[in-house]
Design a protein around this motif. Structure first.
Motif, PDB file in Angstrom:
ATOM      1  N   SER A 210      21.636  74.173  13.712  1.00  0.00           N
ATOM      2  CA  SER A 210      21.513  75.268  15.214  1.00  0.00           C
ATOM      3  C   SER A 210      20.125  75.702  14.792  1.00  0.00           C
ATOM      4  O   SER A 210      19.346  76.017  15.850  1.00  0.00           O
ATOM      5  N   ALA A 211      19.675  76.145  13.653  1.00  0.00           N
ATOM      6  CA  ALA A 211      18.244  76.859  13.346  1.00  0.00           C
ATOM      7  C   ALA A 211      17.202  75.770  13.730  1.00  0.00           C
ATOM      8  O   ALA A 211      16.305  76.023  14.357  1.00  0.00           O
ATOM      9  N   TYR A 213      17.607  73.184  15.597  1.00  0.00           N
ATOM     10  CA  TYR A 213      17.218  72.923  17.065  1.00  0.00           C
ATOM     11  C   TYR A 213      16.531  73.921  17.907  1.00  0.00           C
ATOM     12  O   TYR A 213      15.730  73.818  18.703  1.00  0.00           O
ATOM     13  N   THR A 214      16.892  75.588  17.474  1.00  0.00           N
ATOM     14  CA  THR A 214      16.270  76.356  17.902  1.00  0.00           C
ATOM     15  C   THR A 214      14.778  76.390  17.815  1.00  0.00           C
ATOM     16  O   THR A 214      13.909  76.803  18.756  1.00  0.00           O
ATOM     17  N   THR A 217      12.885  73.262  19.789  1.00  0.00           N
ATOM     18  CA  THR A 217      13.078  73.523  21.192  1.00  0.00           C
ATOM     19  C   THR A 217      12.187  74.785  22.022  1.00  0.00           C
ATOM     20  O   THR A 217      12.118  74.733  22.853  1.00  0.00           O
ATOM     21  N   ALA A 218      11.954  75.913  20.907  1.00  0.00           N
ATOM     22  CA  ALA A 218      11.280  77.090  21.305  1.00  0.00           C
ATOM     23  C   ALA A 218      10.352  76.811  22.360  1.00  0.00           C
ATOM     24  O   ALA A 218       9.425  76.120  22.189  1.00  0.00           O
ATOM     25  N   ALA A 223      15.117  74.306  25.146  1.00  0.00           N
ATOM     26  CA  ALA A 223      15.734  75.239  24.743  1.00  0.00           C
ATOM     27  C   ALA A 223      16.976  75.599  25.573  1.00  0.00           C
ATOM     28  O   ALA A 223      17.861  76.174  25.124  1.00  0.00           O
ATOM     29  N   PRO A 227      22.888  72.622  22.676  1.00  0.00           N
ATOM     30  CA  PRO A 227      22.767  71.556  21.628  1.00  0.00           C
ATOM     31  C   PRO A 227      23.842  70.575  20.937  1.00  0.00           C
ATOM     32  O   PRO A 227      23.783  69.377  20.754  1.00  0.00           O
TER      33      PRO A 227
END
Length: 242
Positions: A210-211, A213-214, A217-218, A223, A227
């Protein structure tokens, strides 16, 4: 088997194009990715031809070119994946986060097996089998275009990975029939392949995934895409962009 692998790749991407799900109007990054990755299977096929014909000098020279060839493969493999995830264009048959993890992990595993094969180049029985396992890892995209992936959701990626294992299994069977034993390089190569699968799944469903992906995509349309949710099927033509 190198020829069978080549036919599998050609069949998968030709089907994609014939079905209208791919287009040559893709961005330059996608074309660069295609040229470099398609170039690898040409190199792999030529290396097998050279060995079969006893052209070992050519085999060794092309081998060092192949080593350098893996560098742009890593860069472009990751770059295209990140670009698709940030744009929110992950194929609807994959979870976006899983796609973000398994594409680079596949390339990293391929490079690891290839590097091991190069290190063990003087031990031919290990060298060729490890290269074979590395090449098998790259067949996922081809199988992803040959299998009825929309019908395999939510297990599409897992099914494509399982299909890649068919090739090492064939190698094991061939060893058994030819010599009565299975060379240990097969167990090592397959173990690495399966380990990459386990690591991919573990990262995908963890806070680490998750981190990642964040962070990736920021500030992008990606974003806004959940996900771990499958994107909805496209309402218009199904064009993957690659």
């Amino acid at each position: 088997m190198a020829l069978v692998m080549a036919v599998t790749i050609i069949a998968g991407f030709s089907l994609q194009l014939a079905a209208g799900r791919s287009t040559f109007r893709s961005p330059p990054l996608v074309h660069a990715h295609a040229i470099v990755f398609m170039g690898w299977w040409v190199i792999y096929l030529l290396q097998n031809v050279f060995v079969t014909r006893g052209s070992m000098t050519l085999h060794r020279k092309l081998g060092w070119i192949a080593v350098m060839w893996t560098v742009p493969m890593v860069f472009l493999g990751c770059a295209v994946t990140v670009a698709m995830v940030r744009a929110g264009h992950v194929p609807f048959i994959f979870r976006p986060l899983q796609f973000l993890i398994f594409d680079p992990m596949t390339v990293f595993t391929f490079v690891g097996l290839t590097a091991a094969a190069v290190v063990m180049r003087r031990r031919t029985e290990w060298h060729r089998r490890l290269h074979y396992c590395g090449m098998s890892m790259l067949l996922g995209p081809a199988f992803g275009r040959l299998l009825p992936m929309p019908l395999l959701v939510p297990w599409g990626w897992e099914a494509a990975f399982a299909a890649c294992l068919i090739f090492p299994v064939i190698g094991m069977i061939a060893d058994r029939r030819r010599t009565g034993t299975v060379h240990p390089a097969w167990s090592r190569g397959v173990a690495v392949m399966i380990a990459s699968f386990i690591v991919t799944e573990a990262i995908t469903y963890s806070p680490v995934g998750s981190a990642i992906y964040t962070a990736v995509t920021a500030g992008s349309p990606g974003a806004e895409v959940p996900p771990l949710d499958f994107p909805p099927p496209p309402t218009g033509p199904l064009i993957t962009g690659r």
